[in-house]
Design an enzyme around this catalytic site. Sequence first.
Site, mmCIF file in Angstrom:
data_model
loop_
_atom_site.group_PDB
_atom_site.id
_atom_site.type_symbol
_atom_site.label_atom_id
_atom_site.label_comp_id
_atom_site.label_asym_id
_atom_site.label_seq_id
_atom_site.Cartn_x
_atom_site.Cartn_y
_atom_site.Cartn_z
ATOM 1 N N ASP A 79 6.427 31.025 9.866
ATOM 2 C CA ASP A 79 7.068 32.169 10.504
ATOM 3 C C ASP A 79 7.349 33.273 9.475
ATOM 4 O O ASP A 79 7.789 32.984 8.352
ATOM 5 C CB ASP A 79 8.395 31.679 11.109
ATOM 6 C CG ASP A 79 9.015 32.660 12.067
ATOM 7 O OD1 ASP A 79 8.358 33.006 13.058
ATOM 8 O OD2 ASP A 79 10.173 33.074 11.824
ATOM 9 N N GLU A 109 2.204 33.762 9.883
ATOM 10 C CA GLU A 109 2.471 34.977 10.649
ATOM 11 C C GLU A 109 2.827 36.068 9.646
ATOM 12 O O GLU A 109 3.898 36.051 9.041
ATOM 13 C CB GLU A 109 3.648 34.760 11.607
ATOM 14 C CG GLU A 109 3.918 35.978 12.453
ATOM 15 C CD GLU A 109 5.341 36.059 12.975
ATOM 16 O OE1 GLU A 109 5.537 36.716 13.995
ATOM 17 O OE2 GLU A 109 6.254 35.482 12.346
HETATM 18 C C1 NOJ Z 1 8.496 35.373 14.714
HETATM 19 C C2 NOJ Z 1 8.504 34.458 15.895
HETATM 20 O O1 NOJ Z 1 7.197 34.356 16.407
HETATM 21 C C3 NOJ Z 1 9.479 35.036 16.880
HETATM 22 O O2 NOJ Z 1 9.414 34.389 18.121
HETATM 23 C C4 NOJ Z 1 10.849 34.965 16.280
HETATM 24 O O3 NOJ Z 1 11.771 35.598 17.137
HETATM 25 C C5 NOJ Z 1 10.899 35.646 14.909
HETATM 26 N N1 NOJ Z 1 9.778 35.313 14.082
HETATM 27 C C6 NOJ Z 1 12.129 35.244 14.152
HETATM 28 O O4 NOJ Z 1 11.997 33.945 13.665
#
Ligand code: NOJ
Length: 538
Positions: free
Chosen positions: A215, A269
């Site tokens: 993440d 991500e």
């Molecule tokens: C990215 C995640 O995909 C999302 O769903 C989340 O709210 C944020 N990061 C914070 O962790």
Amino acid sequence: MFGSRPSRPARQDHEAGRLWWRDGIIYQIYPRSFMDANNDGIGDLEGVRRRLDHLAWLGVDGIWLSPCFPSPMADFGYDVSDYRDIDPVFGNLQDFDRLLADAHSRGIRIILDLVPNHTSDRHPWFQAARRSKDDPKRDWYLWRDPRPDGAPPNNWTSVFGGPAWELDPQTGQYYLHTFLKEQPELNWRNPEVVAAMHDVVRFWFDRGVDGFRIDVIHAIAKDPELRDNPMVNGVQKRLHSENHPDVHGMLRALRRLADDYDERMLVGEVYLMDPAEVATYYGAGDELHLAFNFSFMHAPWDAGAFRAQVERFAKLVPEQGWPDHVLSSHDARRHASRYDHATLGEARCRLAALMLLTLRGTPFLYYGEEIGMRNVEIPEDAMQDPLAWTLSPKLCRDGERTPMQWQPGPGAGFTKGSPWLPFGDDAGTRNVSRQMEEPASLLHLYRDAIALRRRNPVLQRGSFQPLDSPDQVFAFERRDGASRALVALNLGTTSVNPRLPAASVQGGLRTHARLPLPEDAASLELRPCEGAVFLTAC
Ligand code: NOJ
């Protein structure tokens, strides 16, 4: 665990030169919404396990499970309060081990969602840290004194709205949170934090987990001086709060850890708008195995736009890296809704599927896209995503997170209880069991295209070359030794000959399933929003 041996997959693809995360297909499951085995209205791990046959039938190689760790669910699992356990709403570690073993026995890998940038404010680390300025865990988070006028230490804003700083009355200091105030930021410049997070990664690798989706990896390193972000045209540019050069060293260390194990992978991500920056997260083949390519999420339904996005990312990914493509996720409107159209919506879903499954790069599917699930409108007073109230109801992500539509009837085969989010109005007709019975359904198209990709290495590892074609068409060629695949996608509303090169067609499929394949690729006529893939000799 079963005995003390970690579960490992039955199929050792690497022996045949096949690498699961590079040549295969990964399917994202939002655990709250896939399958509810205990009928509390919320999906769980046992539910996922019971639906493994669907995934094996579809032909996917790996599952990415969005967070299932203990969490107060302020951000539905992206606020972790214990990295080494399973939230009771999803089951327990035994359920997880059973799921992993059963997935592995079908040759399906599992990657977990690592949330290293922040914890929950209920995590014992933060609970200790906030107790006093002298607590040994204090420096695991980012604390600063208020400015003389009491204002936050710098101008950073939270992605979820408002300042990125929360004043903690007990010690009179602010702590940093890029997301909700319930998600305090970890201090990755503290070696103890790094060691703790590495231990978490090892804990799951030792259990047999095949990899991690990481993440907001681009945010873990901040400017050490926490300088103000510059304002550009009235908008804050997150120059100092994310994408700091030091992140790459931190990522290399995580990669070395993954490389200590066999066939594990890291997909990150990297939510940066510039794909050139995203591509730097591959390093020299020593950082991420895959960096999510979200280009399609920002591209209109337009052949030129699709081609430009694909070409751009393909050129940016370093030679040691490997591209990937994503159409939908738990954070964005489903592509079936983004690309919906009064008469051609279904055809567009089919075309998008064929594109995703024939491009060079790992396809990521989002649960439900195989049946064309749309976003579901959630009434404002029933919204659950915190974004709905911290930012705007328009940004609420519940609509793309609604329960999987398995079958007609109450509960849609997802639950016998009351679902945590409503089903789409179309659940009675758009569901897995209905589409399973129809050979021409979108579900069968996904399965057929996945099977075609699996049978033909040219569709996995072959080179990618766009072909000249009419404006409304995105056409490309894949080559691998003596094998070639030709793909033509007509995004337009009129029929067209995509002008594929003359070649004898040896197999393939078209999205209008009932139409025969032509003998010669050059004679292909595509109907509105029709696509085709042909296997030919070079
Ligand atoms: C990215 C995640 O995909 C999302 O769903 C989340 O709210 C944020 N990061 C914070 O962790």
